[in-house]
Design a protein around this motif. Sequence first.
Motif, short mmCIF file in Angstrom:
data_model
loop_
_atom_site.label_atom_id
_atom_site.label_comp_id
_atom_site.label_asym_id
_atom_site.label_seq_id
_atom_site.Cartn_x
_atom_site.Cartn_y
_atom_site.Cartn_z
N MET A 1 0.85 -1.34 0.01
CA MET A 1 -0.04 0.18 0.03
C MET A 1 0.90 1.46 0.10
O MET A 1 1.59 1.36 0.81
CB MET A 1 -0.98 0.05 1.42
N LYS A 2 0.51 2.18 -0.97
CA LYS A 2 1.48 3.53 -0.99
C LYS A 2 1.29 4.22 0.14
O LYS A 2 -0.11 4.30 0.79
CB LYS A 2 1.06 4.11 -2.29
N LYS A 3 2.16 4.99 0.54
CA LYS A 3 2.23 5.68 1.68
C LYS A 3 2.20 7.20 1.20
O LYS A 3 3.25 7.56 0.28
CB LYS A 3 3.15 5.51 2.85
N TRP A 4 1.66 8.22 2.04
CA TRP A 4 1.88 9.70 1.45
C TRP A 4 2.08 10.78 2.84
O TRP A 4 1.81 10.30 3.85
CB TRP A 4 0.54 10.07 1.00
N ILE A 5 2.71 11.70 2.53
CA ILE A 5 2.70 12.90 3.22
C ILE A 5 1.77 13.82 2.82
O ILE A 5 1.89 14.22 1.55
CB ILE A 5 4.00 13.23 3.33
N MET A 6 1.07 14.62 3.81
CA MET A 6 0.25 15.68 3.32
C MET A 6 0.76 17.04 3.85
O MET A 6 0.99 17.09 5.02
CB MET A 6 -1.22 15.60 3.94
N ALA A 7 0.95 17.89 2.97
CA ALA A 7 1.29 19.19 3.25
C ALA A 7 0.23 20.11 2.96
O ALA A 7 -0.21 20.41 1.91
CB ALA A 7 2.48 19.53 2.34
N ILE A 8 -0.08 20.97 4.16
CA ILE A 8 -1.04 21.95 3.98
C ILE A 8 -0.52 23.21 3.96
O ILE A 8 0.31 23.60 4.79
CB ILE A 8 -2.12 22.00 5.23
N ASP A 9 -0.53 24.25 2.82
CA ASP A 9 0.23 25.26 2.81
C ASP A 9 -0.70 26.33 2.58
O ASP A 9 -1.24 26.81 1.42
CB ASP A 9 0.95 25.27 1.27
N GLN A 10 -1.16 27.22 3.52
CA GLN A 10 -2.04 28.07 3.91
C GLN A 10 -1.62 29.35 3.63
O GLN A 10 -0.97 30.05 4.64
CB GLN A 10 -2.98 27.97 5.19
N GLY A 11 -1.57 30.34 2.54
CA GLY A 11 -1.06 31.44 2.31
C GLY A 11 -1.76 32.64 1.98
O GLY A 11 -3.14 32.47 2.47
N THR A 12 -1.31 33.70 1.69
CA THR A 12 -2.12 35.10 1.90
C THR A 12 -3.16 34.93 0.98
O THR A 12 -4.40 35.61 1.25
CB THR A 12 -1.04 36.15 1.87
N SER A 13 -2.95 34.73 -0.22
CA SER A 13 -3.83 34.84 -1.37
C SER A 13 -4.52 33.22 -1.64
O SER A 13 -5.45 33.65 -2.51
CB SER A 13 -3.35 35.44 -2.72
N SER A 14 -3.94 32.31 -1.45
CA SER A 14 -4.77 31.07 -1.67
C SER A 14 -4.26 30.08 -0.80
O SER A 14 -3.35 30.04 -0.05
CB SER A 14 -4.15 30.60 -3.10
N THR A 15 -4.80 28.65 -0.79
CA THR A 15 -4.59 27.77 -0.03
C THR A 15 -4.09 26.54 -1.05
O THR A 15 -4.90 26.12 -1.91
CB THR A 15 -5.80 27.29 0.80
N ARG A 16 -3.09 25.60 -0.57
CA ARG A 16 -2.60 24.70 -1.28
C ARG A 16 -2.51 23.29 -0.48
O ARG A 16 -2.27 23.45 0.71
CB ARG A 16 -1.38 24.90 -2.03
N CYS A 17 -2.96 22.33 -0.92
CA CYS A 17 -2.77 21.04 -0.22
C CYS A 17 -1.62 20.05 -1.39
O CYS A 17 -2.24 19.91 -2.60
CB CYS A 17 -3.89 20.32 0.17
N VAL A 18 -0.47 19.60 -0.89
CA VAL A 18 0.20 18.67 -1.52
C VAL A 18 0.52 17.56 -0.85
O VAL A 18 0.77 17.42 -0.08
CB VAL A 18 1.54 19.51 -2.02
N LEU A 19 0.39 16.29 -1.82
CA LEU A 19 0.71 15.12 -1.40
C LEU A 19 2.03 14.70 -1.78
O LEU A 19 2.34 14.76 -3.22
CB LEU A 19 -0.32 14.23 -1.84
N PHE A 20 2.97 14.16 -0.98
CA PHE A 20 4.23 13.71 -1.37
C PHE A 20 4.51 12.45 -0.98
O PHE A 20 3.84 11.84 -0.19
CB PHE A 20 5.41 14.69 -0.85
#
Length: 490
Positions: A1-20
């Motif tokens: 089973m694949k494993k992931w890391i979740m990064a929540i990047d909450q910025g001034t003008s936008s919100t981004r979520c990235v899975l690594f």
Amino acid sequence: MKKWIMAIDQGTSSTRCVLFDLNGIPVASDQMEFEQIYPQSGWVEHDPNQIWDTVLLTCKNAMKKAQANAAQIIGIGITNQRETTLVWNKKTGQVVYNAIVWQDRRTAKQCDDIKQTKMADVIWKKTGLIVDPYFSASKIRWILDHNENLQNQASKGELCFGTVDCYLLFKLTKGESFKTDVTNASRTMLFNIQTKQWDDQLLTLFNIPKHMLPEVFDNGANFGVTDLFGADIPILAMAGDQHAAMIGQACFKTGQVKSTYGTGCFMMSQLERNFRLSQYHLLTTIAFQFKGDTHYALEGSIFMAGATIQWLRDNLQVINDASDTSEHANKVGADNPVILIPAFVGLGAPYWNADATASIIGMTRDTTQSHIITAALQSSVYQTYDLLFAMEQDSQKKINEIKVDGAMVNNQWLMQFLADITTSEIKQPINIETTAQGIAYAVMLQAGLFASLTDIENAWQCQNSYHPKMELSLRDALILRWKQALQKVL
């Protein structure tokens, strides 16, 4: 089973979520912009409910794109716009006022009053910060002063203060976890960065009850657990966005410099364990802290970088997209007679002028939209030059290399102009979204996937580099033109 890391990047003008993946490679992401609220001139606010909604949606969308479920995610990292201030009810989680954004200048008068007293020097020596509306303390005071009965509620222990990281953690854990990290704490103007404690003298100055403040941890820690995505996921890392970028850029040795071009521009120079106050109007801040080992940095903050390009798009409507700026800049060239001073919310380091207003100087009958668009791009570089000069004066050393990141570094014309004006080599990493990358690395350190900072250094890779090409006589003339225009504004 694949494993992931979740990064929540909450910025001034936008919100981004990235899975690594577990090699630190980004595999899926989602991003959403949200509303910028301007109630009065110099005021900037965010709706915390919009921020929270974008966090939930981007996380779910990124998971869907990666075909990942919560059981596959080994940890979450949160990185965030710093200094932005929220106050909420400890029991209900309901905010008492909109988030007051780091760019907001409504407390300029209060800060000016403090600057006239000996406390300005006390604050500088304890926090490494210059008294300014930029930081959280005066924003908290404003919220408590301008909303009925809040000071009484705060005194009774019914209210929480937090920066965005702390608020998101509280929401993700359904109120179970009220914590922050040392980097975000170090930007509040209430935290002693040498003792690494909330400072009683500063809390008294701003009349802020200590129990309003979160507990402070390393950047890697067991911050709490969320079950909002279908299974329990531990939250293993938090850091302010610029500190996360420094981790993502692997700037761990004295003198290494990173410069992030996002909404604002933030340049940080690594001091390692050597706490030092700047003599040239820069900030001293905690760069990061793992397992109690604290690294410090000097920082210069430019309030308007990408936000100036956003102003061209949304207010002037002279471009449709940020990528359009390159065509205009290539048309005008570097020798642009027009200078734009982007003091839309005052000026940050090294000028620290909260009252400065934006200006366009040097226009003639021949001036076109292209000149103004090019001047907007150039303004970020000229301000970077001023920060770099201050850093070199502080260290008495020439800085020959700058690692850059953020959305603006995709503009090759801008990066070449940056190399020409700073006379430094500009290095761009493979992943320019180093805030998300850095917080993912912090999760990997905390989870034991990386053994040390050396593993991050080994993972960093350069994609593009830019070297100075401009004639020095033209460079010097352009810098003089900038300085003369700046003096008119200051």
